[in-house]
Enzyme design. Sequence first.
Site, PDB file in Angstrom:
ATOM      1  N   TYR A 211       0.817  -1.215   0.000  1.00  0.00           N
ATOM      2  CA  TYR A 211       0.000   0.000   0.000  1.00  0.00           C
ATOM      3  C   TYR A 211       0.850   1.265   0.000  1.00  0.00           C
ATOM      4  O   TYR A 211       0.405   2.311  -0.452  1.00  0.00           O
ATOM      5  CB  TYR A 211      -0.907   0.034   1.238  1.00  0.00           C
ATOM      6  CG  TYR A 211      -2.224  -0.681   1.100  1.00  0.00           C
ATOM      7  CD1 TYR A 211      -2.277  -2.016   0.715  1.00  0.00           C
ATOM      8  CD2 TYR A 211      -3.417  -0.021   1.382  1.00  0.00           C
ATOM      9  CE1 TYR A 211      -3.483  -2.674   0.615  1.00  0.00           C
ATOM     10  CE2 TYR A 211      -4.630  -0.683   1.283  1.00  0.00           C
ATOM     11  CZ  TYR A 211      -4.659  -2.006   0.896  1.00  0.00           C
ATOM     12  OH  TYR A 211      -5.855  -2.653   0.802  1.00  0.00           O
TER      13      TYR A 211
ATOM     14  N   LYS B 180       3.802 -15.154   2.256  1.00  0.00           N
ATOM     15  CA  LYS B 180       3.954 -15.880   0.988  1.00  0.00           C
ATOM     16  C   LYS B 180       5.445 -16.112   0.787  1.00  0.00           C
ATOM     17  O   LYS B 180       6.051 -15.731  -0.219  1.00  0.00           O
ATOM     18  CB  LYS B 180       3.326 -15.055  -0.151  1.00  0.00           C
ATOM     19  CG  LYS B 180       3.251 -15.765  -1.491  1.00  0.00           C
ATOM     20  CD  LYS B 180       2.252 -16.917  -1.551  1.00  0.00           C
ATOM     21  CE  LYS B 180       2.381 -17.658  -2.873  1.00  0.00           C
ATOM     22  NZ  LYS B 180       1.549 -18.876  -2.937  1.00  0.00           N
TER      23      LYS B 180
ATOM     24  N   ASP C  82      -2.283 -18.231   0.535  1.00  0.00           N
ATOM     25  CA  ASP C  82      -3.280 -18.932  -0.282  1.00  0.00           C
ATOM     26  C   ASP C  82      -3.948 -20.053   0.511  1.00  0.00           C
ATOM     27  O   ASP C  82      -5.165 -20.240   0.470  1.00  0.00           O
ATOM     28  CB  ASP C  82      -2.665 -19.448  -1.600  1.00  0.00           C
ATOM     29  CG  ASP C  82      -1.346 -20.181  -1.409  1.00  0.00           C
ATOM     30  OD1 ASP C  82      -0.805 -20.178  -0.282  1.00  0.00           O
ATOM     31  OD2 ASP C  82      -0.853 -20.766  -2.389  1.00  0.00           O
TER      32      ASP C  82
ATOM     33  N   ASP D 163      -5.999  -7.225   4.309  1.00  0.00           N
ATOM     34  CA  ASP D 163      -7.172  -6.596   3.687  1.00  0.00           C
ATOM     35  C   ASP D 163      -8.055  -7.667   3.062  1.00  0.00           C
ATOM     36  O   ASP D 163      -9.266  -7.727   3.294  1.00  0.00           O
ATOM     37  CB  ASP D 163      -6.705  -5.597   2.626  1.00  0.00           C
ATOM     38  CG  ASP D 163      -7.871  -4.912   1.930  1.00  0.00           C
ATOM     39  OD1 ASP D 163      -8.810  -4.491   2.626  1.00  0.00           O
ATOM     40  OD2 ASP D 163      -7.847  -4.819   0.686  1.00  0.00           O
TER      41      ASP D 163
ATOM     42  N   ASP E 102     -11.849  -9.400   4.626  1.00  0.00           N
ATOM     43  CA  ASP E 102     -13.111  -9.375   3.863  1.00  0.00           C
ATOM     44  C   ASP E 102     -13.651 -10.799   3.725  1.00  0.00           C
ATOM     45  O   ASP E 102     -14.843 -11.051   3.889  1.00  0.00           O
ATOM     46  CB  ASP E 102     -12.911  -8.785   2.451  1.00  0.00           C
ATOM     47  CG  ASP E 102     -13.317  -7.318   2.376  1.00  0.00           C
ATOM     48  OD1 ASP E 102     -13.086  -6.589   3.356  1.00  0.00           O
ATOM     49  OD2 ASP E 102     -13.872  -6.902   1.334  1.00  0.00           O
TER      50      ASP E 102
END
Length: 357
Positions: free
Chosen positions: A141, A188, A221, A245, A249
């Site tokens: 970001y 990751k 993942d 983020d 959600d």
Amino acid sequence: MEARIALLPGDGIGPEVLQEARRVLEAAASRFGHSFTFELHPVGGNAIDDYGDPLPPPTLEACRTADAVLLGAVGGPQWDDPEAKIRPEMGLLALRKELGLYANLRPIKSYEALVHGSPLKKEIVSGVDILFFRELTGGIYFGEQYTSSDGSLARSVMEYSSKEVRRIVRLAAAAARERRGKLTSVDKANVLEVSRLWRRVAAEVVTEEFSDLEYEVVLVDAMAMHLVTRPTDFDVVVSGNMFGDILTDEGSVLPGSMGLLASASLGDKGPGLYEPIHGTAPDIAGRGIANPLAAILSAAMAMRHSLALEKEAEAVENAVNTVLDAGIRTIDIAAGSTHVGTVDMGSAVIESLINQR
Ligand code: IPM
Ligand code: MN
């Protein structure tokens, strides 16, 4: 106690839900003998329209000196040109960055009264109680953003320093110690160099200071899958900005609606920022049907984390529980049966708060 609370309603349903959060805070103040003062300030799309700036300097200044900041939501279709130089979201990102709010706490909890309303099976969501720590002022970001002059190439850089990783992991680990003692770090690291740094530093923090915790690392993942197949296995989860983020959600489908999820953004000093994790829901804005519970629960988090009013925060959370147990629903959680509007939901929480013993 006395407290000054900055209210930033923002766009879409932001003002409607924040108004209910304010009424609940006022009720809590009067019930427990505190005095809260509120100041309204523009942020987001409406601030672009009125001041040409999604975070006008007087808003930022007011937030800096407040005891807590409550925000509704920002954005909307009228400002949704991805090519635009100024976007509503920039106001929110600047606010987080300017106030140094690097830790975004997002509790994901299922309510027994609502487990049938989740799109997932009751057996999966029943008993979910996750506290998500999303790093909020770094990562992709805030890394370099570049587009070549002919527009044929772009990049966004994901960058973390060990200091940034250490401080968020420390907070998450400390929270895990107060809860069920389990910490999960998401990265990751099989692909990204930045994740390998994240994993190394997180392990250092845990080994050196939190070896009592049950600690695991999960690839992002795989985490996306575990979150909807075995969510009760998680206690505190910590991740970088963008992974957090996305995963939160996804996590919002566990309780059944985005309209239930609150968040707190904290730094090492200064006021915290409290906001629902949902957006501005332009399709229902102004109709008085939005669920105010995420905003109300964010106000409870403000009392807990910025005002040191734990008992009051719990009273509000209990009131929300009671209201849901009583079957009072806004349309997003009604599953086709009768529902109330935004203001009536706020009033129901207030009534339950006042009548609690
Ligand atoms: C959130 C939102 C914001 C984010 C947007 C509005 C910039 O999605 O708070 O999760 O991506 O952080
Ligand atoms: Mn988001």
